[in-house]
Design a protein around this motif. Structure first.
Motif, PDB file in Angstrom:
ATOM      1  N   ARG A 321     -23.218   5.191  32.462  1.00 40.46           N
ATOM      2  CA  ARG A 321     -23.765   4.244  31.485  1.00 40.46           C
ATOM      3  C   ARG A 321     -25.231   3.931  31.773  1.00 40.46           C
ATOM      4  NH1 ARG A 321     -20.219   1.726  27.968  1.00 40.46           N
ATOM      5  NH2 ARG A 321     -18.055   2.375  28.244  1.00 40.46           N
ATOM      6  N   THR A 325     -28.312   4.477  29.148  1.00 41.95           N
ATOM      7  CA  THR A 325     -29.334   3.467  28.867  1.00 41.95           C
ATOM      8  C   THR A 325     -30.744   4.035  29.036  1.00 41.95           C
ATOM      9  OG1 THR A 325     -27.869   1.659  29.547  1.00 41.95           O
ATOM     10  CG2 THR A 325     -30.246   1.220  29.577  1.00 41.95           C
ATOM     11  N   ARG A 343     -25.077   1.739  19.382  1.00 48.62           N
ATOM     12  CA  ARG A 343     -23.993   0.932  18.825  1.00 48.62           C
ATOM     13  C   ARG A 343     -22.818   0.993  19.810  1.00 48.62           C
ATOM     14  NH1 ARG A 343     -20.612   4.720  14.962  1.00 48.62           N
ATOM     15  NH2 ARG A 343     -21.449   6.754  15.522  1.00 48.62           N
ATOM     16  N   PRO A 344     -22.063  -0.075  19.998  1.00 49.25           N
ATOM     17  CA  PRO A 344     -21.000  -0.107  21.009  1.00 49.25           C
ATOM     18  C   PRO A 344     -19.982   1.012  20.867  1.00 49.25           C
ATOM     19  CG  PRO A 344     -21.419  -2.307  20.150  1.00 49.25           C
ATOM     20  CD  PRO A 344     -22.211  -1.364  19.293  1.00 49.25           C
ATOM     21  N   GLU A 345     -19.650   1.382  19.623  1.00 47.40           N
ATOM     22  CA  GLU A 345     -18.616   2.392  19.417  1.00 47.40           C
ATOM     23  C   GLU A 345     -19.130   3.816  19.623  1.00 47.40           C
ATOM     24  OE1 GLU A 345     -20.080   1.052  15.271  1.00 47.40           O
ATOM     25  OE2 GLU A 345     -19.739   0.207  17.279  1.00 47.40           O
TER      26      GLU A 345
END
Length: 377
Positions: A321, A325, A343-345
């Motif tokens: 992650r 980023t 977007r989170p998804e």
């Protein structure tokens, strides 16, 4: 298994993304049937990109047959760069994609055309998409940082828009230097430029880095191992059309089971010969020793060598992650994606986590370690 021809057109990420942006929205969904029914899939993958070789293993061993419904059929298509696969996924010609972090991230930001999600991590590394090569008559350097500092005022190249580009620009900042020219070249042009002594240095990915190094056209000088910070790493991700995730959870789960099998197979160093042979069967113009070296070859620490050639994470753990980023921030700064936050998804690895837990495993599941030349068989 038949040898696959290297016929896909090589294009840079930037050029491909321009064509992607001009594509019309998909007029109809593919239609993958109902759960339990046989399915036909087209998988875009990169045997010329070592970090994504779990796709090579799934193809070579036909692991998907163990988990997809009876009667299913899978076709593997080569993309010489992840951007090619992104374009095909947005055209719904590829349904899954084995890609580096940059193109995979870009694919998830085109949901107004086709909704694509990242469902698993193929691996992370500091030696796969971030290898600095220098011309043979360059000085001998004490370490990788010194090598990059030497590039100040020199001619340096990389495929722009790819993971190599992000790493190169960051490394220049860390070393406090500015090349005379930072050229946008594909791997073929970089190779010919070293051959014709028209380039001082380049950043390239495996297995091309090992091919150039072992052919004697240039020397390895540094890698992500030569620097501190998450930006010195890179990752490979597995992307899938959301239509499959939504309509065929059995297919998503089945493919992730096969992906885990492949990563566990790669983890076992006893399979090094088999894996390099599978890569040889699925590529052209690459000697098997070069392919072996790209995943297992040992390099001295002063030229960016390190124990872990590829870390098999499978799911989006903290390290993966952090790389997402960093890559997304870079892409936004280059005006390739609309926001520095996905977007989170965009990441949907819940099923991958379930598969991992069901086998009593946790991330990372292991790593591929460097081996001495004497280990090659």
């Amino acid at each position: 298994m038949r040898k696959i021809s290297r016929t896909a057109l090589f294009t840079g990420l930037g050029a491909t993304l321009l064509s992607v942006g001009a594509m019309n929205s998909a007029v109809a969904e593919v239609g993958f049937g109902k759960p339990g029914e046989a399915v036909e899939l087209v998988v875009g993958y990169q045997p010329y990109y070592t970090e994504s070789w779990s796709g090579v293993v799934i193809n070579g061993q036909e692991l998907w047959k163990k988990y997809l419904p009876a009667g299913s059929d899978v076709k593997f298509e080569i993309g010489l760069q992840g951007s090619v696969i992104v374009g095909k996924m947005l055209g719904e010609k590829n349904h899954l994609g084995y890609m580096g972090d940059m193109p995979a991230i870009v694919s998830t930001t085109k949901q107004d055309k086709v909704d694509i999600r990242m469902i698993a991590v193929l691996g992370t590394s500091r030696q796969q998409c971030n290898v600095f090569l220098v011309k043979n008559d360059a000085p001998q350097f004490a370490n990788g940082m010194e090598a990059v500092k030497w590039m100040d005022g020199k001619l340096v190249a990389a495929p722009h828009g790819a993971c190599t580009d992000r790493f190169a620009r960051w490394a220049f900042e860390q070393a406090g230097i500015k090349p005379k020219k930072y050229l946008n070249m594909n791997i073929e042009v970089i190779t010919s430029s070293f051959k014709n002594n028209k380039l001082d240095a380049a950043v390239i990915w495996e297995p091309t880095a090992s091919k150039i190094q072992l052919s004697g056209l240039a020397r390895r000088a540094a890698s992500g191992e030569s620097f501190d910070g998450v930006e010195g790493g890179d990752a490979g991700f597995l992307a899938m059309l959301y239509e499959i995730i939504r309509d065929r959870p059995d297919v998503q789960r089945g493919w992730l089971e096969a992906e885990l099998d492949a990563q566990l197979f790669m983890k076992d160093l006893g399979n090094a010969t088999a894996i390099s042979q599978m890569a040889d069967d699925q590529t052209e113009g690459m000697d098997r020793r070069v392919l072996w070296a790209s995943l297992y070859g040992q390099n001295a620490s002063d030229i960016g060598g390190g124990e872990e050639k590829l870390t098999l994470r499978y799911v989006f753990d903290d390290t993966a992650r952090q790389l997402v980023t960093a890559a997304t921030r870079f892409l936004h700064g280059r005006k390739v994606v609309p926001s520095e936050i996905l977007r989170p998804e965009a990441i949907m690895d819940d099923v991958a986590k379930e598969v991992l837990t069901s086998r009593g495993l946790s991330a990372p599941i292991g790593f591929v370690g460097e081996q001495p030349d004497s280990a090659y068989q």
